[in-house]
Design an enzyme around this catalytic site. Sequence first.
Site, PDB file in Angstrom:
ATOM      1  N   PHE A  12       0.824  -1.217   0.000  1.00  0.00           N
ATOM      2  CA  PHE A  12       0.000   0.000   0.000  1.00  0.00           C
ATOM      3  C   PHE A  12       0.864   1.275   0.000  1.00  0.00           C
ATOM      4  N   ASP A  34      10.532  -6.807  -3.491  1.00  0.00           N
ATOM      5  CA  ASP A  34       9.323  -7.177  -2.744  1.00  0.00           C
ATOM      6  C   ASP A  34       9.094  -8.683  -2.896  1.00  0.00           C
ATOM      7  N   ALA A  35       8.699  -9.323  -1.809  1.00  0.00           N
ATOM      8  CA  ALA A  35       8.487 -10.774  -1.835  1.00  0.00           C
ATOM      9  C   ALA A  35       7.123 -11.147  -2.414  1.00  0.00           C
ATOM     10  N   LEU A  36       6.252 -10.155  -2.611  1.00  0.00           N
ATOM     11  CA  LEU A  36       4.866 -10.404  -3.031  1.00  0.00           C
ATOM     12  C   LEU A  36       4.171 -11.396  -2.105  1.00  0.00           C
ATOM     13  N   THR A  37       4.068 -11.015  -0.850  1.00  0.00           N
ATOM     14  CA  THR A  37       3.253 -11.784   0.096  1.00  0.00           C
ATOM     15  C   THR A  37       1.787 -11.506  -0.242  1.00  0.00           C
ATOM     16  N   ASP A  59      13.059 -11.758  -0.997  1.00  0.00           N
ATOM     17  CA  ASP A  59      12.695 -11.694   0.422  1.00  0.00           C
ATOM     18  C   ASP A  59      13.796 -10.953   1.175  1.00  0.00           C
ATOM     19  N   ILE A  60      13.438  -9.962   1.973  1.00  0.00           N
ATOM     20  CA  ILE A  60      14.478  -9.167   2.658  1.00  0.00           C
ATOM     21  C   ILE A  60      15.229  -9.975   3.719  1.00  0.00           C
ATOM     22  N   THR A 124       6.519   3.127  12.910  1.00  0.00           N
ATOM     23  CA  THR A 124       5.114   3.391  13.231  1.00  0.00           C
ATOM     24  C   THR A 124       4.961   4.025  14.605  1.00  0.00           C
ATOM     25  N   ASP A 125       3.874   4.767  14.777  1.00  0.00           N
ATOM     26  CA  ASP A 125       3.575   5.341  16.101  1.00  0.00           C
ATOM     27  C   ASP A 125       3.321   4.245  17.141  1.00  0.00           C
ATOM     28  N   GLU A 126       3.027   3.032  16.686  1.00  0.00           N
ATOM     29  CA  GLU A 126       2.667   1.969  17.640  1.00  0.00           C
ATOM     30  C   GLU A 126       3.837   1.539  18.521  1.00  0.00           C
ATOM     31  N   TYR A 151       3.109  -7.117  16.623  1.00  0.00           N
ATOM     32  CA  TYR A 151       3.513  -6.262  15.493  1.00  0.00           C
ATOM     33  C   TYR A 151       4.335  -5.082  15.990  1.00  0.00           C
ATOM     34  N   LYS A 155       8.295  -4.015  15.307  1.00  0.00           N
ATOM     35  CA  LYS A 155       8.714  -2.735  14.721  1.00  0.00           C
ATOM     36  C   LYS A 155       9.656  -1.989  15.674  1.00  0.00           C
ATOM     37  N   ASP A 273     -13.624  -7.322  21.181  1.00  0.00           N
ATOM     38  CA  ASP A 273     -12.497  -6.400  21.064  1.00  0.00           C
ATOM     39  C   ASP A 273     -11.225  -7.142  20.655  1.00  0.00           C
TER      40      ASP A 273
HETATM   41  P1  NAD Z   1       1.515  -3.637   3.328  1.00  0.00           P
HETATM   42  O1  NAD Z   1       1.208  -4.811   4.187  1.00  0.00           O
HETATM   43  O2  NAD Z   1       0.449  -3.067   2.445  1.00  0.00           O
HETATM   44  O3  NAD Z   1       2.758  -3.962   2.369  1.00  0.00           O
HETATM   45  C1  NAD Z   1       3.894  -4.635   2.796  1.00  0.00           C
HETATM   46  C2  NAD Z   1       4.726  -5.008   1.560  1.00  0.00           C
HETATM   47  O4  NAD Z   1       5.929  -5.656   2.019  1.00  0.00           O
HETATM   48  C3  NAD Z   1       4.019  -5.984   0.628  1.00  0.00           C
HETATM   49  O5  NAD Z   1       4.193  -5.569  -0.711  1.00  0.00           O
HETATM   50  C4  NAD Z   1       4.733  -7.314   0.883  1.00  0.00           C
HETATM   51  O6  NAD Z   1       4.742  -8.168  -0.247  1.00  0.00           O
HETATM   52  C5  NAD Z   1       6.126  -6.841   1.266  1.00  0.00           C
HETATM   53  N1  NAD Z   1       6.850  -7.811   2.109  1.00  0.00           N
HETATM   54  C6  NAD Z   1       6.387  -8.430   3.229  1.00  0.00           C
HETATM   55  N2  NAD Z   1       7.317  -9.275   3.703  1.00  0.00           N
HETATM   56  C7  NAD Z   1       8.394  -9.172   2.887  1.00  0.00           C
HETATM   57  C8  NAD Z   1       9.684  -9.776   2.873  1.00  0.00           C
HETATM   58  N3  NAD Z   1      10.028 -10.677   3.798  1.00  0.00           N
HETATM   59  N4  NAD Z   1      10.543  -9.416   1.900  1.00  0.00           N
HETATM   60  C9  NAD Z   1      10.197  -8.514   0.948  1.00  0.00           C
HETATM   61  N5  NAD Z   1       8.985  -7.927   0.913  1.00  0.00           N
HETATM   62  C10 NAD Z   1       8.091  -8.246   1.869  1.00  0.00           C
HETATM   63  O7  NAD Z   1       2.085  -2.536   4.321  1.00  0.00           O
HETATM   64  P2  NAD Z   1       1.890  -0.961   4.316  1.00  0.00           P
HETATM   65  O8  NAD Z   1       0.620  -0.626   4.994  1.00  0.00           O
HETATM   66  O9  NAD Z   1       2.153  -0.450   2.948  1.00  0.00           O
HETATM   67  O10 NAD Z   1       3.071  -0.540   5.313  1.00  0.00           O
HETATM   68  C11 NAD Z   1       4.373  -0.277   4.807  1.00  0.00           C
HETATM   69  C12 NAD Z   1       5.298   0.055   5.963  1.00  0.00           C
HETATM   70  O11 NAD Z   1       4.797   1.186   6.670  1.00  0.00           O
HETATM   71  C13 NAD Z   1       5.448  -1.054   7.009  1.00  0.00           C
HETATM   72  O12 NAD Z   1       6.772  -1.077   7.427  1.00  0.00           O
HETATM   73  C14 NAD Z   1       4.519  -0.616   8.138  1.00  0.00           C
HETATM   74  O13 NAD Z   1       4.976  -1.107   9.378  1.00  0.00           O
HETATM   75  C15 NAD Z   1       4.658   0.889   8.058  1.00  0.00           C
HETATM   76  N6  NAD Z   1       3.507   1.670   8.527  1.00  0.00           N
HETATM   77  C16 NAD Z   1       2.257   1.419   8.047  1.00  0.00           C
HETATM   78  C17 NAD Z   1       1.181   2.207   8.455  1.00  0.00           C
HETATM   79  C18 NAD Z   1      -0.217   1.992   7.932  1.00  0.00           C
HETATM   80  O14 NAD Z   1      -1.132   2.667   8.374  1.00  0.00           O
HETATM   81  N7  NAD Z   1      -0.450   1.099   6.991  1.00  0.00           N
HETATM   82  C19 NAD Z   1       1.394   3.228   9.376  1.00  0.00           C
HETATM   83  C20 NAD Z   1       2.696   3.446   9.863  1.00  0.00           C
HETATM   84  C21 NAD Z   1       3.740   2.664   9.414  1.00  0.00           C
HETATM   85  O1  TDX Z   2     -12.327  -4.892  11.688  1.00  0.00           O
HETATM   86  C1  TDX Z   2     -11.779  -4.002  12.367  1.00  0.00           C
HETATM   87  N1  TDX Z   2     -12.512  -3.322  13.285  1.00  0.00           N
HETATM   88  C2  TDX Z   2     -12.010  -2.339  14.075  1.00  0.00           C
HETATM   89  O2  TDX Z   2     -12.713  -1.754  14.915  1.00  0.00           O
HETATM   90  C3  TDX Z   2     -10.386  -3.646  12.197  1.00  0.00           C
HETATM   91  C4  TDX Z   2      -9.523  -4.360  11.206  1.00  0.00           C
HETATM   92  C5  TDX Z   2      -9.877  -2.656  13.009  1.00  0.00           C
HETATM   93  N2  TDX Z   2     -10.672  -2.029  13.929  1.00  0.00           N
HETATM   94  C6  TDX Z   2     -10.075  -0.965  14.761  1.00  0.00           C
HETATM   95  C7  TDX Z   2      -8.759  -1.315  15.408  1.00  0.00           C
HETATM   96  C8  TDX Z   2      -8.040   0.023  15.463  1.00  0.00           C
HETATM   97  O3  TDX Z   2      -8.447   0.723  16.632  1.00  0.00           O
HETATM   98  O4  TDX Z   2      -9.810   0.137  13.903  1.00  0.00           O
HETATM   99  C9  TDX Z   2      -8.576   0.772  14.247  1.00  0.00           C
HETATM  100  C10 TDX Z   2      -7.626   0.703  13.053  1.00  0.00           C
HETATM  101  O5  TDX Z   2      -7.256  -0.666  12.890  1.00  0.00           O
HETATM  102  P1  TDX Z   2      -6.221  -1.139  11.751  1.00  0.00           P
HETATM  103  O6  TDX Z   2      -6.669  -0.639  10.433  1.00  0.00           O
HETATM  104  O7  TDX Z   2      -6.022  -2.603  11.930  1.00  0.00           O
HETATM  105  O8  TDX Z   2      -4.923  -0.301  12.132  1.00  0.00           O
HETATM  106  P2  TDX Z   2      -4.050  -0.226  13.492  1.00  0.00           P
HETATM  107  O9  TDX Z   2      -4.158  -1.451  14.282  1.00  0.00           O
HETATM  108  O10 TDX Z   2      -4.400   1.081  14.159  1.00  0.00           O
HETATM  109  O11 TDX Z   2      -2.578  -0.154  12.857  1.00  0.00           O
HETATM  110  C11 TDX Z   2      -2.327   0.657  11.694  1.00  0.00           C
HETATM  111  O12 TDX Z   2      -1.659   1.845  12.006  1.00  0.00           O
HETATM  112  C12 TDX Z   2      -0.302   1.730  12.407  1.00  0.00           C
HETATM  113  C13 TDX Z   2      -1.529  -0.130  10.639  1.00  0.00           C
HETATM  114  O13 TDX Z   2      -2.201  -1.331  10.327  1.00  0.00           O
HETATM  115  C14 TDX Z   2      -0.126  -0.401  11.109  1.00  0.00           C
HETATM  116  O14 TDX Z   2       0.621  -1.037  10.081  1.00  0.00           O
HETATM  117  C15 TDX Z   2       0.512   0.905  11.425  1.00  0.00           C
HETATM  118  O15 TDX Z   2       1.795   0.698  11.929  1.00  0.00           O
END
Ligand code: NAD
Ligand code: TDX
Length: 337
Positions: A12, A34-37, A59-60, A124-126, A151, A155, A273
């Site tokens: 994404f 990218d590993a295309l998971t 794969d990284i 991530t903020d997490e 998770y 991180k 929850d």
């Molecule tokens: P995503 O799950 O959509 O994509 C992850 C990508 O990494 C995929 O294309 C997958 O094929 C690839 N991948 C997974 N394992 C791999 C491996 N072993 N080797 C090579 N490639 C691999 O994730 P995203 O939401 O795009 O998040 C990207 C980054 O941003 C992550 O590091 C995540 O922790 C961080 N992040 C995400 C969010 C969010 O809201 N989505 C917020 C803060 C930080």
């Molecule tokens: O079905 C659901 N119902 C629901 O109430 C899902 C999937 C989530 N939730 C809640 C959980 C969280 O409070 O919504 C909020 C957002 O959930 P997610 O989309 O799973 O995100 P979150 O757990 O907050 O983590 C995200 O932000 C930080 C990303 O997935 C992480 O990759 C990033 O690091």
Amino acid sequence: MRNLFVTGGAGFIGSAFIRLALEEFSDCRIVNFDALTYAGNLDNLSGIDESRHRFWRGDITDPDAVLAALEAETDAIINFAAESHVDRSIASAHEFLRTNVLGTQVLLDAARERGVHRFVHISTDEVTGSLPEDEEAFFDESSPFAPNSPYAASKAAAEHLVRAAHHTFGLNTVITRCGNNYGPRQFPEKFLPLMLANAMRDEAIPVYGDGRNVRDWIYVDDHCRAILQVMERGRTGETYNIGARNERRNIDVAQSVLKILGKPPSLIKFVKDRLGHDRRYAIDPTKIETELGWRPRETWESGIEKTIRWYAENAEWVESARSGAYREYYARQYGTI
Ligand code: NAD
Ligand code: TDX
């Protein structure tokens, strides 16, 4: 010339970053490793300038594969590759440790071996845990680590390894910490796209617990623009928080999305929850704002409108993401709601 090695670029945020980098910099060339998971999808890159983008499936965690793909004249590694979904980490942490922790170390070692100029790590903020509700508390870059999910713990571990590579070996590193991204091409396991995909098909929207958990939302391109600025001008060894000052309760997000879609609030179903569910995330982005002059361009309203339009116009992408293994995941995670 900017030669970038992007990991996780079929996911994404990584794919949004590649689009933006190719648009913003005409001298930019990208190797996308990218590993295309299940989360990686080459359709996420459709329409980009292929002459400046080279996809490499790998794969990284595999040092030989990384070194084979990593050219000596690489200017920066931008590490997006990760297992990214909290619920999956609760079901099983193994892949999270393998990719997020071990994979990061493999990349750090490879960066040193190839003399890569800069290592940008996407975190991530997490990693700093959960904030109390209704309080004027925010995460800043010095907030203590307090990861609560497997998770988040993976991180946090990765961040420690990046820090150690900088401190011990002088690797030129920067770390970014962002909150909840939303926008086109987000896999529909995450709350917002899951909600959109379900509501558009008149299916129930699962809201965990009381729905009062707070997340700090940012449009994906705003996040990627911030990463580009940190890559270009961030100070070595530093961490930068990225946030749009956009805190919202999950229930409010669900209600406003249903309203925009013209769907009834009765689609909302409160479900069990999430274990260990963090109550509130809220990011203080003062450092990136003042040091680098970054500001988000989208408001919540404009970002949500773009996002909804994209999901409405890309039903095929959504259906393909929701097929196959996703159905098994969904049944395991939600049963019949
Ligand atoms: P995503 O799950 O959509 O994509 C992850 C990508 O990494 C995929 O294309 C997958 O094929 C690839 N991948 C997974 N394992 C791999 C491996 N072993 N080797 C090579 N490639 C691999 O994730 P995203 O939401 O795009 O998040 C990207 C980054 O941003 C992550 O590091 C995540 O922790 C961080 N992040 C995400 C969010 C969010 O809201 N989505 C917020 C803060 C930080
Ligand atoms: O079905 C659901 N119902 C629901 O109430 C899902 C999937 C989530 N939730 C809640 C959980 C969280 O409070 O919504 C909020 C957002 O959930 P997610 O989309 O799973 O995100 P979150 O757990 O907050 O983590 C995200 O932000 C930080 C990303 O997935 C992480 O990759 C990033 O690091």
